[in-house]
Design an enzyme around this catalytic site. Structure first.
Site, mmCIF file in Angstrom:
data_model
loop_
_atom_site.group_PDB
_atom_site.id
_atom_site.type_symbol
_atom_site.label_atom_id
_atom_site.label_comp_id
_atom_site.label_asym_id
_atom_site.label_seq_id
_atom_site.Cartn_x
_atom_site.Cartn_y
_atom_site.Cartn_z
ATOM 1 N N SER A 17 1.370 -3.621 2.777
ATOM 2 C CA SER A 17 0.918 -3.408 4.145
ATOM 3 C C SER A 17 -0.589 -3.610 4.184
ATOM 4 O O SER A 17 -1.264 -3.611 3.155
ATOM 5 C CB SER A 17 1.289 -1.988 4.601
ATOM 6 O OG SER A 17 0.852 -1.728 5.916
ATOM 7 N N CYS A 18 -1.139 -3.791 5.381
ATOM 8 C CA CYS A 18 -2.591 -3.925 5.557
ATOM 9 C C CYS A 18 -2.920 -3.573 6.996
ATOM 10 O O CYS A 18 -2.314 -2.671 7.570
ATOM 11 C CB CYS A 18 -3.060 -5.336 5.181
ATOM 12 S SG CYS A 18 -2.337 -6.655 6.166
ATOM 13 N N GLY A 19 -3.846 -4.275 7.606
ATOM 14 C CA GLY A 19 -4.185 -4.005 8.994
ATOM 15 C C GLY A 19 -3.309 -4.769 9.963
ATOM 16 O O GLY A 19 -2.836 -4.219 10.959
ATOM 17 N N GLY A 46 -1.088 -7.672 8.668
ATOM 18 C CA GLY A 46 -0.149 -8.554 7.981
ATOM 19 C C GLY A 46 -0.773 -9.716 7.246
ATOM 20 O O GLY A 46 -0.050 -10.571 6.728
ATOM 21 N N TRP A 70 -0.626 -1.723 9.749
ATOM 22 C CA TRP A 70 -1.255 -0.588 10.426
ATOM 23 C C TRP A 70 -1.394 -0.808 11.922
ATOM 24 O O TRP A 70 -1.508 0.154 12.699
ATOM 25 C CB TRP A 70 -2.613 -0.278 9.814
ATOM 26 C CG TRP A 70 -3.048 1.123 10.134
ATOM 27 C CD1 TRP A 70 -4.061 1.517 10.967
ATOM 28 C CD2 TRP A 70 -2.451 2.325 9.644
ATOM 29 N NE1 TRP A 70 -4.135 2.887 11.027
ATOM 30 C CE2 TRP A 70 -3.149 3.415 10.224
ATOM 31 C CE3 TRP A 70 -1.389 2.592 8.772
ATOM 32 C CZ2 TRP A 70 -2.823 4.737 9.960
ATOM 33 C CZ3 TRP A 70 -1.061 3.903 8.505
ATOM 34 C CH2 TRP A 70 -1.772 4.962 9.101
#
Length: 299
Positions: free
Chosen positions: A243-245, A247, A272
């Site tokens: 996961s990240c901010g 994708g 996120w």
């Protein structure tokens, strides 16, 4: 690079040394008509300077689902195929993606194509900064070819997962959710760049900033180092969800995990931008765990 010549008129495909190529390899194959070189730089990092023959790939629009209110959501198969064909990508093409920040958004292109059945795709190690640091030539972006490609892309199940899949992974001792954002954003001590998102992380997720998989010059670490970093965050035998901010850099972790020999990997497409919205999903932040505005709960 794409020149308007149909790639399927060439009998043999251009083979890649792996999912990551060096600037030296690219320089040697830059004039090969089987190569499609794409600049996958995100909007914030995009520059007018481009590698010779590179066409601009639009991750924000053409390669994202317009029906989603989340950034960079994977598009449906028909749109993904049309966007790839417009760049000259055919069934026998070899695609190399790079970006202006190093190894950043380019990994998203690798993941999108690979999880849609197209395996001859790689990321340029170090991206544009590595290329220019070596004094190699640059120019303006090339226009898309007049004759489109003929690739057909069909997303494979499991490459991207949603919030409910992530919630199950967080509760599964045989899975690890890796968060590629900075340590400060993970802890909730740095502000989120997108307005309206709660600070912090998913309870049970593990912080592994995507930059921890790169050296000071923005190139990926050696294979032994990648294996060590990935195993320290997600022990061997565990399924990995990244996961990240929004994708993008989650795909850098997916690339690193793949290079480290971990095949059971998925990317949380909403990341996120979805989980961090106000609502019932739990968020661990500086003040404990909350499940929505005004309802903190200390654990």
């Amino acid at each position: 690079m794409s020149t308007g010549t149909r790639n399927d008129d060439i009998s043999a495909s251009l083979e890649l040394p792996g999912p990551v190529v060096s600037t030296h390899w690219l320089a040697e194959h830059l004039q090969d008509p089987r190569l499609v070189l794409v600049d996958a730089s995100s909007t914030l990092n995009r520059t007018e300077e481009a590698l010779p023959g590179a066409v601009l790939l639009d991750l924000d629009r053409a390669f994202s689902d317009p029906s989603s209110d989340l950034p960079h959501t994977a598009p449906p198969a028909e749109q993904l195929s049309a966007a790839a064909r417009a760049l000259g990508i055919s069934r026998t093409s070899t695609v190399v993606a790079y970006d202006a920040k190093g190894v950043f958004a380019s990994a998203r292109v690798w993941w999108l194509l690979r999880t849609a059945g197209f395996d001859r795709v790689a990321v340029l190690d170090g991206g544009l900064p590595a290329w220019t640091a070596e004094g190699r030539p640059t120019g303006a972006h090339a226009a898309p070819p007049a004759e489109p490609g003929d690739v057909e892309l069909v997303p494979r199940p499991g490459g991207f997962v949603g919030a409910e899949d992530v919630a199950r992974a967080l509760a599964d001792p045989g899975a690890t959710v890796l968060d590629a954002r900075s340590a400060g954003r993970f802890a909730g001590t740095e502000p989120e760049p997108r307005p309206g998102l709660r600070p912090g992380h998913m309870p049970g997720a593990v912080s592994l900033p995507y930059t921890d998989l790169q050296d000071a010059q923005g190139r990926l670490l050696s294979l032994p180092q990648l294996r060590e970093r990935i195993a320290a965050a997600a022990p061997e035998g565990r399924r990995i969800v990244t996961s990240c901010g929004s994708g993008l850099t989650a795909c850098v972790l997916a690339l690193g995990a793949h290079l480290a020999g971990r095949e059971d990997v998925a990317v949380y497409d909403g990341s996120w931008s979805e989980w961090g919205r106000p609502g019932p999903r739990p968020v661990a932040g500086p003040e404990g765990v909350s499940r929505g505005p005004g309802s903190p709960r200390q654990d």
